[in-house]
Design an enzyme around this catalytic site. Structure first.
Site, PDB file in Angstrom:
ATOM      1  N   TYR A  28       0.849  -1.192   0.000  1.00  0.00           N
ATOM      2  CA  TYR A  28       0.000   0.000   0.000  1.00  0.00           C
ATOM      3  C   TYR A  28       0.881   1.238   0.000  1.00  0.00           C
ATOM      4  O   TYR A  28       1.777   1.370   0.834  1.00  0.00           O
ATOM      5  CB  TYR A  28      -0.900  -0.001   1.238  1.00  0.00           C
ATOM      6  CG  TYR A  28      -1.774   1.213   1.381  1.00  0.00           C
ATOM      7  CD1 TYR A  28      -2.839   1.420   0.511  1.00  0.00           C
ATOM      8  CD2 TYR A  28      -1.559   2.145   2.388  1.00  0.00           C
ATOM      9  CE1 TYR A  28      -3.661   2.544   0.647  1.00  0.00           C
ATOM     10  CE2 TYR A  28      -2.368   3.257   2.533  1.00  0.00           C
ATOM     11  CZ  TYR A  28      -3.416   3.452   1.657  1.00  0.00           C
ATOM     12  OH  TYR A  28      -4.228   4.556   1.793  1.00  0.00           O
TER      13      TYR A  28
ATOM     14  N   ASP B 255       9.403   2.874  -0.769  1.00  0.00           N
ATOM     15  CA  ASP B 255       8.394   3.501   0.082  1.00  0.00           C
ATOM     16  C   ASP B 255       8.736   3.134   1.527  1.00  0.00           C
ATOM     17  O   ASP B 255       8.397   2.063   2.002  1.00  0.00           O
ATOM     18  CB  ASP B 255       6.998   3.005  -0.298  1.00  0.00           C
ATOM     19  CG  ASP B 255       5.910   3.611   0.574  1.00  0.00           C
ATOM     20  OD1 ASP B 255       6.243   4.277   1.581  1.00  0.00           O
ATOM     21  OD2 ASP B 255       4.726   3.409   0.257  1.00  0.00           O
TER      22      ASP B 255
ATOM     23  N   LYS C 128       5.468   9.389   8.757  1.00  0.00           N
ATOM     24  CA  LYS C 128       5.277   8.846  10.094  1.00  0.00           C
ATOM     25  C   LYS C 128       6.322   9.317  11.105  1.00  0.00           C
ATOM     26  O   LYS C 128       6.162  10.357  11.718  1.00  0.00           O
ATOM     27  CB  LYS C 128       5.190   7.319  10.030  1.00  0.00           C
ATOM     28  CG  LYS C 128       3.956   6.843   9.243  1.00  0.00           C
ATOM     29  CD  LYS C 128       3.763   5.351   9.337  1.00  0.00           C
ATOM     30  CE  LYS C 128       2.582   4.891   8.481  1.00  0.00           C
ATOM     31  NZ  LYS C 128       1.272   5.246   9.041  1.00  0.00           N
TER      32      LYS C 128
END
Length: 436
Positions: free
Chosen positions: A143, A238, A266
């Protein structure tokens, strides 16, 4: 679910689609209605009804220091006194960028944005512009945010709800995205052949966390790097989840690799909204205002997020931080595995560093196909059993759990005991009704 959380959820559904602002929060994968969290301290969160849980979600990864870490709070308070947003350059942006460039081997230049989704979206636009090509290769179950061209065979919430291709994604965009199987180089080679000379980039979570945690097999990422370089395509890591989670240099630092572009998020925001993408100087030089590729954001490099990120990274620079995380996480993995074995509950525990997933009913999980075979009903029972005992795990089989530096050895032992009791309860349920 307590009375106050139930009331809040009812009110939320009147004004928010499904009552939540991100699908996995609705708990549809585990049944029941979500608790509403009110505050967090260290490794604990407390819901609106006053019940406290040991937290293994950690806001889906960014809270590596735990909730409300004093140095992060002080940094945000100091920044807040100066103002919340300027839409102009600030000195703190430079410090955060310097820390990222100094830590992540492949990143020579970095652009701050507002989210991981924005980082991957911008990295893809940049890769297509730099190569003059249009096709992108991703991996089933990985994702990369809700970018139209990447919401194809996605993991995380999309996998939970069985929506690999979301309505609203134009077919013409989906056709530009090729999908391979993680840890399967043959499927990668087939996609390379299909794309021919039009492959702009390969984007991958170096350690996927959105089909559950799935470590790469030895040599897999290295071969990806070799293949992209041979084809003139860019390799995009990613590392929104893994960046500064698996080590000071992220996953690429642990594997000794240098992708062309890296996406971050994050942890570099210390719990506040943030994203970043960076990489080779010649590629990043294509970005406006230096080059022709446009990317902008009013809140990019927001002073509060940057301050929280700097404080977090300063704490992570201290000696033995990642050794401590590894020791805690290894003890938890061993304890969960032993407890499940003692109670005769079949599990596969995938862990890499301080992120892990407990899969039920499968021997191993090395890609999205394997993950899809996991017993999601058993995971739902595990989730509810642990919640009842005061331990908050991800409300989906296909999400990663996280250990933070705020988790103590005592908390780990308490978690293992609670898991043993939960596994025993699950075994009794199977014995009683004959279902898995």
């Amino acid at each position: 679910m307590g009375e106050i959380s139930r009331k809040l959820f009812s009110e939320a559904r009147r004004v928010i689609p499904g009552g939540v602002n991100s699908p996995v929060r609705a708990w549809k994968a585990v049944g029941g209605e979500p608790v509403f969290l009110q505050r967090g301290r260290g490794c604990h969160v407390t819901d609106a009804d006053g019940r406290t849980y040991t937290d293994y979600v950690c806001s889906w990864g960014p809270l590596i220091l735990g909730h409300a870490h004093p140095s992060v709070l002080r940094a945000v308070q100091d920044a807040l006194r100066d103002g919340t947003s300027f839409g102009a350059p600030t000195a703190r942006e430079i410090e955060l960028a310097q820390k990222i460039v100094g830590a992540v081997p492949s990143v020579r230049s970095v652009r701050l944005v507002n989210s991981g989704t924005e980082a991957t979206m911008s990295a893809l636009r940049l890769a297509r512009a730099f190569t003059g090509r249009t096709k992108v290769l991703k991996f089933a179950g990985c994702y990369h945010g809700h970018v139209d061209s990447l919401l194809v065979a996605a993991g995380s919430g999309a996998m939970t709800f069985g929506v690999p291709e979301s309505p609203g994604v134009p077919e013409v965009l989906a056709r530009e995205t090729l999908v391979a199987r993680f840890n399967d180089l043959e499927s990668v080679d087939r996609c390379f052949e299909e794309a021919g000379s039009d492959l702009a980039a390969v984007i991958v979570e170096p350690v996927p966390a959105n089909m559950g945690v799935v470590p790469p097999e030895p040599g897999f990422l290295e071969k990806l790097q070799e293949r992209t370089r041979a084809r003139g395509a860019l390799l995009i890591f990613d590392e929104v989840v893994t960046g500064f989670r698996l080590g000071w240099g992220g996953a690429q630092g642990r594997f000794g690799l240098e992708p062309d572009l890296t996406c971050l998020g994050k942890i570099i925001g210390g719990g506040l909204p943030v994203g970043a993408f960076g990489g080779r100087r010649d590629v990043m030089a294509q970005l406006a205002p230096v080059g022709p590729v446009y990317q902008a954001g009013t809140l990019s490099g927001n002073p509060l997020s940057v301050a929280a990120g700097i404080a977090t990274l300063r704490a992570l620079e201290q000696p033995r931080v990642y050794d401590q995380l590894e020791e805690l996480s290894a003890r938890l993995e061993q304890g969960l595995r032993g407890a499940a074995r003692e109670e005769g509950v079949p599990v596969c525990i995938n862990r890499f560093g301080s992120m892990f997933t407990v899969f039920f009913g499968v021997d191993r999980v090395r890609n999205a196909d394997d993950a899809a075979k996991a017993d999601t009903r058993a995971y739902a029972r595990f989730f509810r059993g642990m919640l009842e005992r005061g331990f908050y795990f991800p409300p989906s089989q296909f999400e990663a759990a996280f250990v933070s530096l705020a988790h103590s050895a005592d908390e780990i032992e308490l978690t293992i005991r609670a898991a043993r009791d939960t596994f025993a309860e699950m075994r009794r349920e199977v014995t009683r009704d004959g279902t898995a």
